[in-house]
Design a protein around this motif. Structure first.
Motif, PDB file in Angstrom:
ATOM      1  N   ILE A  76      18.244  20.213 110.324  1.00 31.33           N
ATOM      2  CA  ILE A  76      17.855  18.941 109.709  1.00 31.33           C
ATOM      3  C   ILE A  76      19.031  17.991 109.540  1.00 31.33           C
ATOM      4  O   ILE A  76      18.833  16.772 109.448  1.00 31.33           O
ATOM      5  CB  ILE A  76      17.175  19.172 108.348  1.00 31.33           C
ATOM      6  CG1 ILE A  76      18.138  19.763 107.328  1.00 31.33           C
ATOM      7  CG2 ILE A  76      15.944  20.054 108.501  1.00 31.33           C
ATOM      8  CD1 ILE A  76      17.551  19.886 105.924  1.00 31.33           C
ATOM      9  N   VAL A  77      20.261  18.493 109.503  1.00 31.04           N
ATOM     10  CA  VAL A  77      21.399  17.616 109.283  1.00 31.04           C
ATOM     11  C   VAL A  77      21.602  16.655 110.457  1.00 31.04           C
ATOM     12  O   VAL A  77      22.208  15.593 110.305  1.00 31.04           O
ATOM     13  CB  VAL A  77      22.683  18.444 109.042  1.00 31.04           C
ATOM     14  CG1 VAL A  77      23.216  19.023 110.348  1.00 31.04           C
ATOM     15  CG2 VAL A  77      23.752  17.606 108.339  1.00 31.04           C
ATOM     16  N   HIS A  78      21.050  17.011 111.604  1.00 28.16           N
ATOM     17  CA  HIS A  78      21.205  16.164 112.786  1.00 28.16           C
ATOM     18  C   HIS A  78      19.973  15.314 113.068  1.00 28.16           C
ATOM     19  O   HIS A  78      19.878  14.707 114.140  1.00 28.16           O
ATOM     20  CB  HIS A  78      21.521  17.035 114.003  1.00 28.16           C
ATOM     21  CG  HIS A  78      22.803  17.803 113.875  1.00 28.16           C
ATOM     22  ND1 HIS A  78      24.028  17.187 113.775  1.00 28.16           N
ATOM     23  CD2 HIS A  78      23.044  19.138 113.807  1.00 28.16           C
ATOM     24  CE1 HIS A  78      24.976  18.099 113.666  1.00 28.16           C
ATOM     25  NE2 HIS A  78      24.412  19.290 113.685  1.00 28.16           N
ATOM     26  N   PHE A  79      19.032  15.243 112.136  1.00 25.75           N
ATOM     27  CA  PHE A  79      17.882  14.355 112.299  1.00 25.75           C
ATOM     28  C   PHE A  79      18.355  12.907 112.391  1.00 25.75           C
ATOM     29  O   PHE A  79      19.380  12.530 111.811  1.00 25.75           O
ATOM     30  CB  PHE A  79      16.927  14.490 111.115  1.00 25.75           C
ATOM     31  CG  PHE A  79      16.004  15.684 111.185  1.00 25.75           C
ATOM     32  CD1 PHE A  79      16.048  16.576 112.240  1.00 25.75           C
ATOM     33  CD2 PHE A  79      15.094  15.921 110.170  1.00 25.75           C
ATOM     34  CE1 PHE A  79      15.215  17.672 112.298  1.00 25.75           C
ATOM     35  CE2 PHE A  79      14.249  17.011 110.207  1.00 25.75           C
ATOM     36  CZ  PHE A  79      14.310  17.894 111.280  1.00 25.75           C
ATOM     37  N   SER A  80      17.585  12.082 113.089  1.00 22.41           N
ATOM     38  CA  SER A  80      17.882  10.655 113.152  1.00 22.41           C
ATOM     39  C   SER A  80      17.703  10.037 111.777  1.00 22.41           C
ATOM     40  O   SER A  80      17.000  10.591 110.914  1.00 22.41           O
ATOM     41  CB  SER A  80      16.957   9.968 114.156  1.00 22.41           C
ATOM     42  OG  SER A  80      15.618  10.000 113.692  1.00 22.41           O
ATOM     43  N   TRP A  81      18.311   8.875 111.576  1.00 23.31           N
ATOM     44  CA  TRP A  81      18.209   8.247 110.263  1.00 23.31           C
ATOM     45  C   TRP A  81      16.772   7.849 109.951  1.00 23.31           C
ATOM     46  O   TRP A  81      16.344   7.873 108.795  1.00 23.31           O
ATOM     47  CB  TRP A  81      19.146   7.040 110.164  1.00 23.31           C
ATOM     48  CG  TRP A  81      18.736   5.846 110.974  1.00 23.31           C
ATOM     49  CD1 TRP A  81      19.117   5.534 112.244  1.00 23.31           C
ATOM     50  CD2 TRP A  81      17.862   4.789 110.553  1.00 23.31           C
ATOM     51  NE1 TRP A  81      18.531   4.361 112.649  1.00 23.31           N
ATOM     52  CE2 TRP A  81      17.763   3.874 111.626  1.00 23.31           C
ATOM     53  CE3 TRP A  81      17.161   4.523 109.383  1.00 23.31           C
ATOM     54  CZ2 TRP A  81      16.980   2.732 111.564  1.00 23.31           C
ATOM     55  CZ3 TRP A  81      16.381   3.367 109.310  1.00 23.31           C
ATOM     56  CH2 TRP A  81      16.300   2.491 110.393  1.00 23.31           C
ATOM     57  N   GLU A  82      16.000   7.497 111.003  1.00 23.40           N
ATOM     58  CA  GLU A  82      14.597   7.164 110.768  1.00 23.40           C
ATOM     59  C   GLU A  82      13.827   8.372 110.226  1.00 23.40           C
ATOM     60  O   GLU A  82      13.030   8.256 109.292  1.00 23.40           O
ATOM     61  CB  GLU A  82      13.940   6.681 112.060  1.00 23.40           C
ATOM     62  CG  GLU A  82      14.516   5.383 112.617  1.00 23.40           C
ATOM     63  CD  GLU A  82      15.581   5.665 113.658  1.00 23.40           C
ATOM     64  OE1 GLU A  82      16.174   6.769 113.625  1.00 23.40           O
ATOM     65  OE2 GLU A  82      15.826   4.778 114.504  1.00 23.40           O
ATOM     66  N   SER A  83      14.085   9.541 110.815  1.00 17.67           N
ATOM     67  CA  SER A  83      13.412  10.755 110.355  1.00 17.67           C
ATOM     68  C   SER A  83      13.827  11.102 108.927  1.00 17.67           C
ATOM     69  O   SER A  83      12.991  11.489 108.095  1.00 17.67           O
ATOM     70  CB  SER A  83      13.732  11.926 111.287  1.00 17.67           C
ATOM     71  OG  SER A  83      13.243  11.697 112.586  1.00 17.67           O
TER      72      SER A  83
END
Length: 333
Positions: A76-83
């Protein structure tokens, strides 16, 4: 994540129920094997109609649970900012729902507030009903709030599964979006004139009477208990186990009047919209120490501290432990 574990495939068809080895439940040997004898690949016409007994581990071991937390944190730390924004907005909605439910019940009994002396019954109800639902919804749906997600990120970072920059980015985006969503839920509660709004105002005034140091210490307790709830629900593999693992720590933090910065944001928002005199300085004086306390209790004490407690034995070797029936859950399918 669950696997069928059988020892004797012939026993499944009712051909042999006389085995005397291993653990026997409903006549089926329950000693765990890696072999998967599920009949899901067999055409329905070739299956018998006799009930089968399935055995699954009820929970992860401590080491397995921390590994799962580490893996989820890395993902989850690499999710996009939108996500990150979207899942945090949903989590803030859950916090607001929990706040509305808590203050509608435990904070609205005979005009006596839970933090007052002699109101143990009200404290019990305020903890039992409300915020456990918040954490349950957030963890089960995968839309974790900032308070719980920081445990995942702390464990992932400590085990070198993400960079410091990625961890800070995640925490900042999630924190701001959760706070904004809690503010929106405050607007919703006031606009709908829900029964919770007047108790929320009284609760906000109680928060403003606490000192900075008291808020910080209560934040440590709240952050630790919330993250222990996340850990316990990760350990459990059943919905019942997850609910119990969440309910006990979360009800404890509410009953003991610990601090949760997101819940406090919802409370202060409601009070402000009802006309309470709460300045920007008041917001910062309450939220900052609570937030720092949540970070210390959740990330430092649980995420880095408890997850790294040494488990070395002074004995070089021991005989293998005897398995017990309690290691399994039997259910007829």
């Amino acid at each position: 994540m669950m696997r069928d574990r059988f020892n004797n495939p012939s026993a499944i068809a009712g051909m042999d129920t006389t085995s005397t080895t291993g653990n026997v439940i409903n006549g089926i040997n329950a000693t765990p094997l890696e072999t998967d004898v599920s009949m899901s690949h067999v055409p329905y016409s070739q299956k018998d109609d006799k009930p089968r007994t399935m055995y699954v581990d009820a929970m992860y071991t401590s080491e397995e649970a921390w590994k799962v937390i580490e893996t989820i944190g890395e993902r989850i730390v690499h999710f996009s900012w939108e996500s990150l924004v979207c899942r945090a907005l949903v989590a803030g909605f859950y916090v607001g729902i929990g706040g509305i439910l808590t203050t509608s019940v435990g904070f609205d009994i005979d005009g006596v507030m839970p933090w007052m002396p002699g109101s143990g019954y009200q404290r019990l109800l305020s903890g039992a009903i409300g915020y456990p639902l918040t954490i349950f919804l957030a963890t089960i749906t995968g839309n974790g709030a900032w308070t719980g997600d920081k445990l995942l990120i702390a464990v992932a970072y400590w085990n070198k599964r993400c960079t410091l920059g990625a961890a800070i980015r995640f925490l900042l985006i999630t924190y701001c979006a959760c706070m904004f969503s809690c503010f929106l839920m405050g607007m919703f509660a006031v606009g709908a004139d829900l029964p919770a709004v007047q108790p929320c105002r009284a609760f906000a005034e109680h928060k403003l009477q606490l000192t900075t140091f008291q808020l910080f210490l209560r934040g440590i307790g709240g952050g630790a208990l919330i993250n222990l709830a996340v850990y316990l629900q990760t350990c459990a593999r059943t919905m019942t186990g997850k609910w119990i693992g969440i309910w006990l720590p979360i009800s404890t933090y509410v009953i003991c009047d610990m601090e949760h910065c997101l819940a406090t944001m919802f409370t202060l928002s409601v009070a402000s919209m009802l006309g309470a005199h709460i300045t920007l300085f008041d917001y910062l004086r309450v939220l900052v120490p609570g937030t720092v306390g949540n970070l210390v209790g959740g990330m430092m004490f649980v995420g880095i501290g408890i997850s790294n407690v040494p488990r070395k034995s002074t004995v070089s070797s021991r005989p293998p432990a005897v398995e017990t029936v309690s290691s399994f859950v039997g259910c007829v399918v």
